[in-house]
Design a protein around this motif. Structure first.
Motif: not given
Lengths: 225, 457
Positions: A119, A122, A125, A144-145, A188, B220, B223, B264, B268
């Motif tokens: 992603d 993030f 994922v 989920r990450m 993961s 990112n 995150r 997403v 998260v």
């Protein structure tokens, strides 16, 4: 050692944009993710020799030109004789870009999808949910990450509308949560390792039963940039 | 990076103050801080002169004082030079209000000021922002003071990519009685981003709850944000703008197709215990609840109501949200019953919700709450009050708050938001017990409190 082999496979298919099923499953094997016993047969004799010890088997065409195998009739399941195996090999060999047949043991269980995506916001994922061909219609999935913690796996299962299917429904056995947790956590971690190389991964279906969770089909899309 | 000077500025330079246009953003900022806030403010304009009897400095370098904060409201092309003069004078930090940077395709000039600031370890907010607002302390919003409705001082910090959303939310907070420690409009977030402000506010003693309005993160950056939230001991609430936008390219896998940007994002947030508010009621309810109580309940609600219907509606909504309304044990029900006034004893329904009926008086509510608190069968009390009921006194709010506060069990109340019931409502609110004007809001407040204790998400 494993890392080098994985890099080799990734580099080999980078230009193609995706990794064919036998090679994808080789990667998973190296990472101790459960895959069925399989053979990438390049000749009809090889196919029959392997299949004859395993019937019933599933056969899937391997071709750099065919990403969606079932769309072109490139998947046959429940093969249970040498004759049928030969016929299937013969049929597949006429498909575009034919490069052998992926033959594997049939696995049973509840069909889950496990996937991964890199992603933009993030990073890596992981997705998990009720799998099969209608997965995009119901979209009963959790994300989920990565990397996943054990509590993430529990909350993913608990957030599915179809969680009862996994936990035992009308007399069926619950799936093996320990196996699912191990598979998801290892997967993961693999995604974290491959985050610069991949774009997305579908493991669909992953067959989960009271005994184990096995990756029945896999598609690794590479980052071509 | 030290943001202390920006947020606790004692001296401020406003750069770009106009001699001819008193409604220029720089003038609005200068005027309001000079007249309304406890700061020493210096106006700056390269033309020099005087404004309203004050000396107008040609350059920050000329100001005979140390400057904590520079507010820059000059045209984009002048900003690099102004920034350099602030760096040279060792100003504590800046807010760049001016637009005309990346949002207008002038990436280069934005990149230039970021590089200058990073090299000098000089923090700035913006550009293209409203800056900061802290009741009684500072206000760099270029909106005339007489137009704004200010929330009271409180413990909610609100950080927004959109200045408009921030200001509008301040007005709404005022109406909802929610107090604010700081509102921050971060605009293009060229240098200071959500994560920097999160780290600052995590240590800010005035802030208890941190709210973000987010439209998107860079590569990112999401995150890094959730990892920072995970280390932050204070609860974080997010509102996401742009939920409808999906990944635009045709997806080659089921996963890529289903894992759209917002999906997403939401998942998260859930994973890291960050509350995502999807509408105004959720936002105000989450803010009110977390402003009063830390997270830490499992979500076993004990509901005390005047009306059976309100009890039913609250159970329905709580069930929709996955909250638990456990049945009470026989001994708990018996204990509640023993203490009820005789006229209520005969008609009350002592399941959960505990329906004390319109005949109940203050002591019935207090005694029922005391029993629930001691029972260990619930970990949060919802009190649904209809002030039309004759036995409910205006003192019930304060009395009930005292019972629950001394036990440590969170109490959340529903009271219709009408002027006539203000004293009852304030009896709760002045004792830090949040009151919602809707049943749904009361249940949402309970949802906000679910989670592990702070710092162990």
């Amino acid at each position: 050692m494993a890392k080098n082999n994985i890099n080799e496979i990734v580099n080999k298919y980078r230009n193609a944009g995706w990794i064919p099923e036998p090679e994808a499953k080789n990667i998973f094997k190296m990472k101790n993710l459960n895959v069925p016993d399989f053979k990438w047969a390049k000749t009809s004799d090889e196919a029959v020799k392997y299949a004859s010890k395993k019937y019933p088997v599933a056969a899937k065409v391997v071709s750099p030109d065919i990403l969606h195998k079932s769309d072109v009739g490139g998947v046959v399941v429940g093969i249970d004789s040498d004759e049928q195996m030969k016929q299937v090999f013969d049929d597949f060999s006429k498909l575009k870009g034919f490069d052998g047949v992926h033959i594997e043991e049939m696995v049973e269980g509840i069909e889950l999808i496990i996937g991964a995506k890199i992603d933009h916001q993030f990073g890596p994922v992981v997705l998990m949910g009720i799998g099969g061909t209608s997965v995009e219609i119901y979209q009963d999935v959790a994300m989920r990450m990565a990397p996943l913690r054990e509590k993430d796996v529990i909350s993913m299962v608990d957030s599915l509308k179809g969680q009862k299917i996994l936990k035992g429904y009308r007399g069926s056995d619950p799936i093996n949560m320990r196996e699912l947790t191990t598979l998801l956590i290892n997967f993961s971690n693999l995604i974290i390792e491959l985050q610069d190389d991949i774009e997305s991964i579908d493991l669909n279906p992953v067959m989960c039963s009271a005994k184990d969770c096995v990756i029945a089909d896999a598609r690794i899309m590479l980052n071509t940039k | 990076m030290n943001l202390d000077k920006i947020f606790n500025a004692k001296t401020m330079a406003v750069i770009g103050v106009s001699l001819t246009n008193d409604s220029h953003p720089a003038n609005v900022i200068y005027n309001k801080n000079r007249y309304r806030y406890p700061l020493t403010v210096y106006p700056v304009n390269p033309k020099g002169g005087t404004i309203k009897g004050e000396y107008l400095y040609k350059n920050v370098a000329d100001i005979p004082d140390t400057i904590d904060l520079a507010v820059i409201a000059a045209r984009a092309e002048f900003v690099p030079d102004i920034l350099q003069s602030c760096i040279d004078k060792k100003v504590g930090g800046a807010i760049i209000v001016s637009g005309g940077f990346a949002e207008s395709d002038n990436e280069d000039i934005q990149q230039r000021i970021v590089e200058m600031a990073k090299k000098a370890d000089f923090p700035f907010i913006g550009p293209n922002c409203l800056g900061i607002f802290s009741p009684g302390k500072i206000d760099t919003l270029f909106l005339p003071a007489e137009r704004l409705i200010q929330p009271m001082h409180g413990n909610i910090a609100f950080i927004s990519q959109s200045g408009g959303v921030m200001v509008d939310q301040m007005v709404k907070f005022k109406g909802q009685g929610i107090g604010v420690s700081t509102g921050i409009s971060i605009g293009n977030k060229a240098m200071l981003k959500e994560i920097d402000l999160l780290e600052y506010l995590a240590k800010d003693p005035d802030t208890k709850v941190i709210v973000f309005y987010i439209e998107g993160f860079g590569k990112n950056e999401g995150r890094a944000f959730v990892e920072a939230v995970n280390k932050c001991p204070k609860p974080v609430i997010v509102i996401k703008g742009g939920r409808s936008s999906q990944g635009s390219h045709a997806a080659s896998s089921h996963t890529a197709s289903m894992a759209g940007d917002h999906r997403v994002f939401s998942e998260v947030m859930k994973q890291y215990g960050i509350l995502e508010a999807t509408n105004g009621l959720e936002l105000s309810s989450y803010c009110e609840a977390l402003s009063s109580y830390p997270k830490g309940i499992s979500g076993k609600l004990g509901i005390i109501t005047v009306s059976g219907g309100h009890g039913v509606l609250s159970v329905d909504y709580a069930s929709d949200l996955g909250l638990n309304i456990p049945p009470l044990s026989a001994s708990t029900k018996e204990l509640i019953k023993q203490n009820l006034s005789p006229s209520v004893k005969a008609i009350a329904s002592l399941e959960n919700p505990v329906d004390l009926t319109g005949s109940a008086v203050d002591d019935d509510f207090l005694n029922a709450a005391r029993v629930l608190i001691k029972s260990n069968e619930v970990d949060c009390i919802l009190l649904l009050i209809l002030p039309y009921s004759p036995g409910v006194s205006i003192e019930l709010g304060a009395k009930m708050s005292n019972v629950c506060l001394s036990s440590g069990m969170p109490l959340l109340a529903y009271v219709p938001n009408e002027e006539r019931y203000r004293m009852l409502i304030e009896g709760f609110e002045l004792n830090q017990v949040p009151v919602s004007a809707s049943i749904e809001g009361t249940v949402l407040m309970a949802k906000a409190l679910i989670g592990e204790k702070n710092g162990e998400k």
